[in-house]
Design an enzyme around this catalytic site. Structure first.
Site, short mmCIF file in Angstrom:
data_model
loop_
_atom_site.label_atom_id
_atom_site.label_comp_id
_atom_site.label_asym_id
_atom_site.label_seq_id
_atom_site.Cartn_x
_atom_site.Cartn_y
_atom_site.Cartn_z
N HIS A 83 -14.52 -59.03 -9.64
CA HIS A 83 -15.66 -59.13 -7.94
C HIS A 83 -16.87 -60.93 -7.93
O HIS A 83 -17.54 -60.74 -7.09
CB HIS A 83 -16.60 -57.39 -7.91
CG HIS A 83 -16.09 -56.82 -7.32
ND1 HIS A 83 -15.12 -56.02 -8.61
CD2 HIS A 83 -15.34 -56.16 -6.23
CE1 HIS A 83 -14.77 -54.65 -7.67
NE2 HIS A 83 -15.05 -54.68 -6.35
N GLU A 125 -5.56 -54.52 2.64
CA GLU A 125 -5.37 -55.75 3.24
C GLU A 125 -4.05 -56.52 3.67
O GLU A 125 -4.42 -57.24 3.51
CB GLU A 125 -6.10 -56.53 1.92
CG GLU A 125 -7.45 -57.18 1.56
CD GLU A 125 -8.57 -55.64 1.31
OE1 GLU A 125 -6.98 -54.50 0.56
OE2 GLU A 125 -9.20 -55.23 1.22
#
Lengths: 366, 405
Positions: free
Chosen positions: A164, A95
């Site tokens: 998450h 990322e």
């Protein structure tokens, strides 16, 4: 207090602000009545990206599994086949690296649409979102603008646990130089994503995994390839006069269900879909609170320093004398998201919570 | 050519000086006749055959190297004084000692090639065509600054010369630079991006992430590690298990370059640019031959100042080391010696040039000192390109707020 008198005068007559809200309410009613088509949020997002890629060769898509896999949540389905590997890029699981590359490409004038598989992973790249993207136009006094979109699912899904499930709306929306959008319906998804891709500034686009599969009626106007929604404008999903409920994303659906239930008990709730977290449409929120004099603000994210806190502050600053009750906040629990289904349910706002808070604001319960 | 020059020089030594100057001097500013000079040291390479040590240059180029590096040196020294006089605030990272990297690179590339670097960016800005006045104005927070006073020392930009800053976060410029290269390839520009970073940033994970993607997607990126041997106060041997930065790209070829030799820098950058732009049979079969367009150029350089103006620069290195480099490896002195050896100008002419440069810098400083500070309304400008009428607020939002156009 003159405030009460002032309010009565507004209630009695038609102020400019209430006229404006009536108009927007009518438009929403019209679009729902006339739209015979339905569209899932997933298809809405996919069609928006497709159309913007078709219209502007500088737009390209980048992210993990966006190409050959057709998108982890199938949002980018078919785009690799249609536009080829020069417009749709599968990235390694890095990322920080690929977000920085996206921002650099935007510096040079391209228009990247960077997907985070979920916004939880954006934390690996957050320096590029904030320091490389959001602040560049300011630091360079307008020389380097960054026309990039960071998009992906945000907030809780179902049973995915603490790492998450976080909602990043409050974090990103606190940063000047960013725009932060959160669609609810298919029309929101299409109009806001198209606006985001066309926008010359960096936009954080917060989707919701559980909304992807939901179908909404969609108007002909919204299906047109030139359709675009304004950034910075909230939508009044349901008009009401007793209490204002503000929220965004998945919680809009919950708030609308709550409003139905409240109507049965004689409480008329006005539901505002924020659509834009930054810029925040303080004008619409305050105009609504000045009409109803009560506010319940709802979000899925952590309560401390959240979007609700900002809205509460804004209303207390701008419309204090119009409030008849303390502002109520319904937010995610102040805990990391647990896995067990019953605990997860307790950790997230439910329709009953919104109803209870609205009743409290109306002094119908403790 | 070199041999004949040598012999003519030895004969001039026997002649009176006056005749020498009439007979031997070429016009000092416009002569572009090629001169070949050998780099001070050979190139060390990783996974690639290094370029030749013989570098083609000219009188004009050597003189422009001298003048431009002298200008950069003077600017940084002036900035030092301004910082001590409290006219420059915050962070100020000076580049004196490293000038050859900026100058040599510019000699090898065009303004269509992009450069992105760290916070030690004043001289890079000048190399890209930025002006002294805009630089000093920016440092002193004036509205005539290159970022209108909104950026400061670490945030100089010149987009029309493909200079993308000026970045305060160590290592962030590595992926950003690969992104610029991505855009160049996407737009089929036949240009290259030089991404500069230091030995401190060389250990950053995002650098390797960006390098991986650049190699995978064949981006025209050249990564330049300006190894001045100290990441702030930490020497390279204390921060890197492997300080052979030119090898750290693993599958990416690398070159170690004497960063104090402007001609060596020029040769290496020219070599790297050509390699990055290569098309044709090798390029089209690159997956088969594992051909990599990128290169890492490690510039062995040195900064005379500390990491920033807050760092004396002598607590982690000896004064002897600093003065030693200055005596033996100073980039400006190297070019001065070359110019004199090739009879391009005399020592006095070069000293006069330095005096001129000093005057130029002093004039720019004086002009910048008189420049206005930004209007208070500038607090709210350039937050967005399109503000859509959103509001922004000052410390007391009921006292100071603005509508963003």
């Amino acid at each position: 207090m003159w405030g009460i008198l002032g309010r009565r005068a507004v209630d009695g007559g038609l102020s400019a602000s209430s006229l404006r809200r009536m108009r927007s309410g009518l438009v929403s009613a019209r679009s729902y009545a006339a739209g015979s088509k339905e569209m899932t949020v997933r298809d809405a997002l996919n069609s928006a990206i497709d159309e913007e890629m078709s219209a502007d060769p500088k737009v390209f898509v980048m992210g993990e599994e966006v190409g050959q896999y057709q998108g982890a949540y199938k949002i980018t389905k078919g785009l690799l086949e249609k536009y080829g590997p020069e417009r749709v890029y599968d990235t390694p699981i890095t990322e920080a690296g690929f977000t920085g590359i996206g921002v650099g490409a935007a510096y040079a004038g391209l228009k990247p649409v960077v997907e985070f598989m979920t916004f939880n992973f954006s934390m690996q790249a957050i320096d590029h979102i904030i320091n490389s993207a959001a602040k560049s136009n300011y630091m360079s006094a307008g020389q380097i603008n960054v026309p990039i979109v960071f998009r992906g699912p945000n907030g809780a899904a179902a049973g995915v646990g603490a790492q998450h499930s976080q909602c990043y709306a409050a974090w990103y929306a606190s940063v000047p130089g960013l725009k932060v959008l959160a669609p609810y319906s298919a029309e929101d998804a299409r109009g806001l994503l198209k606006a985001a891709i066309r926008d010359p500034d960096p936009v954080v686009f917060l989707e919701n995994e559980l909304l992807y599969g939901e179908s909404f009626p969609i108007s002909e106007e919204a299906l047109d390839s030139s359709f675009c929604l304004p950034i910075g404008k909230a939508k009044i999903e349901r008009e009401g006069k007793d209490v204002t409920i503000t929220t965004f994303s998945k919680m809009v659906g919950f708030a609308l269900k709550a409003a139905e239930k409240l109507a049965e008990e004689g409480i008329s709730a006005e539901v505002i879909n924020l659509r834009s977290i930054r810029p925040l449409d303080r004008a619409t929120i305050n105009a609504s609170v000045r009409k109803t004099s009560r506010l319940v603000t709802v979000e899925e994210g952590f309560p401390q320093h959240g979007v609700c806190a900002e809205i509460c502050a804004s209303v207390v600053e701008e419309s204090f004398s119009y409030l008849d009750a303390p502002v109520e906040r319904i937010a995610g629990a102040d805990v990391p998201m647990p896995y067990a289904a019953n605990l997860e349910r307790l950790a997230l706002p439910q329709v009953e919570d919104i109803i209870r808070a609205a009743k409290r604001a109306c002094f119908r319960s403790k | 050519m070199a041999l004949s020059r040598l012999s003519s020089r030895s004969t001039t030594l026997l002649q009176p000086l006056a005749t020498t100057s009439l007979l031997r001097r070429r016009h000092i500013s416009t002569d572009t006749t090629p001169i070949t000079v050998e780099t001070s040291l050979p190139f060390t390479s990783h996974l690639i055959s290094p370029p030749s040590r013989a570098v083609e240059t000219s009188s004009q180029e050597l003189l422009s190297f001298f003048r431009d590096m002298a200008l950069m040196r003077r600017m940084e020294i002036a900035a030092d004084s301004l910082y001590k006089a409290k006219l420059i605030r915050g962070f100020c990272h000076l580049y004196d000692g490293q000038e050859a990297v900026a100058i040599g690179m510019e000699a090898a590339i065009t303004k269509r090639d992009a450069i992105i670097t760290s916070y030690r960016d004043h001289c890079t800005f000048l190399g890209r065509g930025g002006g002294l006045f805009e630089a000093f104005s920016e440092l002193m927070g004036r509205t005539t600054g290159c970022s209108k006073g909104k950026g400061g020392s670490m945030h100089f930009y010149k987009k029309d010369a493909s200079f993308y800053g000026g970045h305060g976060i160590v290592g962030a410029q590595a992926p950003l630079g690969c992104g610029l290269a991505f855009a160049q390839k996407y737009s089929k520009e036949e240009a290259v991006t030089f991404t500069l970073y230091g030995d401190g940033a060389a250990n950053q994970g995002q650098l390797f992430e960006a390098l991986n993607i650049a190699a995978l997607w064949d981006l025209p990126a050249v990564l330049v590690c300006e190894n001045n041997h100290y990441g702030m106060g930490t020497a390279e041997w204390r921060s890197a298990k492997s300080p052979a930065y030119f090898k750290r790209g693993d599958y990416v070829p690398g070159l170690k370059v004497d960063g104090m030799d402007a001609l060596a820098v020029k040769q290496a950058c020219k070599f790297a640019k050509e390699h990055a732009l290569k098309n044709g049979p090798i390029g089209s079969n690159h997956h088969a031959f594992a051909f990599v367009f990128e290169q890492i150029l490690e510039m062995d350089t040195y900064r005379y100042h500390g990491h920033s103006m807050s760092d004396p620069g002598s607590t982690y290195r000896t004064r002897d080391e600093i003065s030693g480099v200055r005596q033996v490896r100073d980039p400006i002195d190297r070019v001065r010696k070359l110019i004199i050896a090739h009879d391009i100008a005399t020592e006095k002419e070069l000293k006069d040039m330095e005096k001129e440069v000093r005057k130029e810098v002093d004039a720019a400083v004086a002009q910048a000192k008189e420049s206005p500070i930004p209007e208070p309304s500038e607090l709210f400008s350039n937050i967005y390109v399109k503000g859509f009428g959103a509001e922004s607020f000052g410390a007391d939002r009921k006292e100071l707020r603005a509508t963003l156009p």
